[in-house]
Design an enzyme around this catalytic site. Sequence first.
Site, PDB file in Angstrom:
ATOM      1  N   SER A 476      10.198  -1.979  -5.791  1.00 31.53           N
ATOM      2  CA  SER A 476      10.136  -2.883  -4.353  1.00 31.53           C
ATOM      3  C   SER A 476      10.733  -2.353  -3.441  1.00 31.53           C
ATOM      4  O   SER A 476      10.414  -1.226  -2.708  1.00 31.53           O
ATOM      5  CB  SER A 476      10.591  -4.328  -4.631  1.00 31.53           C
ATOM      6  OG  SER A 476       9.948  -5.179  -4.042  1.00 31.53           O
ATOM      7  N   ASP A 487       8.207  10.564   2.158  1.00 37.98           N
ATOM      8  CA  ASP A 487       7.191  11.072   3.177  1.00 37.98           C
ATOM      9  C   ASP A 487       7.643  11.575   4.644  1.00 37.98           C
ATOM     10  O   ASP A 487       7.106  12.470   5.061  1.00 37.98           O
ATOM     11  CB  ASP A 487       6.410   9.924   3.503  1.00 37.98           C
ATOM     12  CG  ASP A 487       5.620   8.918   2.503  1.00 37.98           C
ATOM     13  OD1 ASP A 487       5.444   9.936   1.524  1.00 37.98           O
ATOM     14  OD2 ASP A 487       5.332   7.985   2.527  1.00 37.98           O
ATOM     15  N   LYS A 502       6.162  -1.285  -8.070  1.00 36.11           N
ATOM     16  CA  LYS A 502       6.064  -2.719  -7.671  1.00 36.11           C
ATOM     17  C   LYS A 502       5.536  -2.734  -5.948  1.00 36.11           C
ATOM     18  O   LYS A 502       6.658  -2.546  -5.375  1.00 36.11           O
ATOM     19  CB  LYS A 502       6.907  -3.835  -7.860  1.00 36.11           C
ATOM     20  CG  LYS A 502       6.724  -5.063  -7.318  1.00 36.11           C
ATOM     21  CD  LYS A 502       7.941  -6.032  -7.301  1.00 36.11           C
ATOM     22  CE  LYS A 502       7.870  -7.261  -6.712  1.00 36.11           C
ATOM     23  NZ  LYS A 502       7.746  -7.322  -5.085  1.00 36.11           N
TER      24      LYS A 502
END
Length: 726
Positions: A476, A487, A502
């Site tokens: 999460s 990224d 998740k």
Amino acid sequence: MNAIYEFMKRNYKILLVTVVMSAALWSFVPKNQPDPEKDKTLLGLIDFVITNGHYNAAPMDDKFSKSLFKSYMDALDQSRRFFLESDINEFKKYELEIDDLIKNKDLSFFELTYNRLQKRIRESKVVYKSISDKPFDFSVDENFNLDSDEISFAKNYTELKNRWRLQIKLSVLSSVTDKLKLEADKKLKDPKYKSKTLKEIEKESRESSVKSLDDYFDFIEDVEKKDWFVVFINAMVVQFDPHTFYFAPEEKERFDISMSGKLEGIGARLQKKNDFTEISELISGGPAWRGKELEPGDVVMRVAQGDAEAVDVVGMRLDDVVKKIKGKRGTEVKLTVKKVDGTIKIISIIRDIVEIEETYAKSSVVEKDGKKYGIIYLPKFYIDFENDDNRDSAKDVAIEIQNLKKAGVEGIVMDLRDDGGGSLKTAVEITGLFIKEGPVVQIKSSQKNKEILEDKDVRVQWDGPLVVMINNFSASASEIFAAAIQDYSRGIIIGSKQSYGKGTVQNVIDLNQFVKGNTMGDFGALKTTTQKFYRVNGGSTQLEGVTSDIPLPDRYSYIKIGERDELNAMPWDKIDAANYQSLNNVENFNSVIEKSKKRVSENVQFQLIDESAKWVNDRKDDDVVSLNIDKFQKEQSIIEAASKKFKAIGNYDNKLSFYSKNDLVIAKDSVSIRKRKDWYQSLKKDVYVEEALSVLGDIKKNIIVKKPIAVKAKNSKSENYKVTIK
């Protein structure tokens, strides 16, 4: 998590201690009758909230009903030790009707199953007592199947009684085997020692198993009918997705505490011992700890609210004792306790805010190869939703970074292993400590509207080398942070092959707000999935998680685990990327990866971990245990030989020293000092930390850092976004 259950199920040492106690996962006997009208209202509230608020609620139809039926039966009697096949056949007439019953607020199915199980539990208590009064014969060839999923419900009482017999026999056999080894060791040390006979050892072990069952049935008789209804409700809501969950009032309070790391009370942990409630630990800095009168081992006999009459709590449920002791800040509670020395004492304590330190971020300094590094451990992304001025994980991580900078560290490891998530707001803010302004995560609601949460603060708390540690249970909010760092090419992700997976957001909705003029009591809250989140590159972390730049062997390397192993999990998908630009902070990224791969492949500790993981995978389908003592001992010898070999994993020493010059917590008391030293000791035994530090040392920072383009979408925001993605 089914994979964890499967792994633990094969670990005989653990299993044989708990097998009798886990006869029924949710097998309770009622004490007080709840209000059926309140239960009906609760059903209606759950239906309303999910229908109108869930991200992608499955229709309540026959398919839904059939799946709910199976989940509920598994919850009531997963080990198939109570219900008969005739019970299940009788229940099955409702199998395709439960959806209609829920819509009509009809409790007949729940009442039928509840009353029947109550009856079967009473019968089982008689059964195990009748079985346990005779010695077991371990010379016969019998087997016990550990995998309840492969076992159907007993056809009759004879078959059911035999299952209890085999289960108890397994428990006794395990104890007998251990005791025989102890006797052999004593004889080896002292040739004059007169060893106990197998008959004597069997009798001792059987009596011990009976005592465990007695304690278990005494325990379940303390649980009330309302808890049973919660089991039914959660069997229902989990059909929508694995993270939709109903909190009864008491559970909602525990959830709030876990999210904030704070509670109002005396600051003591309690445990049940037979009919008595014992103080197991005092929380450092809490009012009980400050008062220095209450001690671990004290038994609470009576509780009084200020000057009111004291209430006897002997024999009372632990939850009820806790309710009486907890209370608002500034109020007085008087505990009549029996001290360890047998004396009786009345202790007055003024309740206060108690902070649970182990919930919070902490840091350590470590030196390796002549360089100084910092490690920040974040157990969860905590926040106090009620007060923005109170401490939260973003503020605390910022403080830890400052402390490490003052200590002169040259790189930082963010340890997010086993961090199951928490606050979305703090996930965005913590990411912002390591990057300049820019998007952090994208979110889509049930209406499919896209929202971009961004870091708007151009300040960067740490712009040096960064490594993020994850494992299979990093979920999460942890995945949001790790994905953003990856990224942006801000640092290197190291750990398990992938994180939990998740990629959904849950809101905790107070159900009481929908009941006007409520006179029926607290209805609790529903945590339901309202959104999905996506990386800034557009990909979802749902199911796939975050893939480590440097995957390391771990005990679950060959076992399916995580969100992808959950029933009713939402699918992976992808949306358009946000407008962001890579920072390219690691100049020698490929070189760092290759160096790590070489080190790991040559590291004996990682080789042993990988071998252990393969061994576990090879044994994952070994569900049948022999109850013949010779065969059982032979099987145990094989397991123990492997355990002995893999024990070296826990004895590893990376030869590093961990410390913290700015740790104020450590000066509080001996308990805090011990806990901090235990953490340092665990870091010393951690080969993953050692490799993360080696990676940190290999990183060359790219001095040409391009500024990311901040997203200026009208609906972009990060402030006051109070949801949990735990």
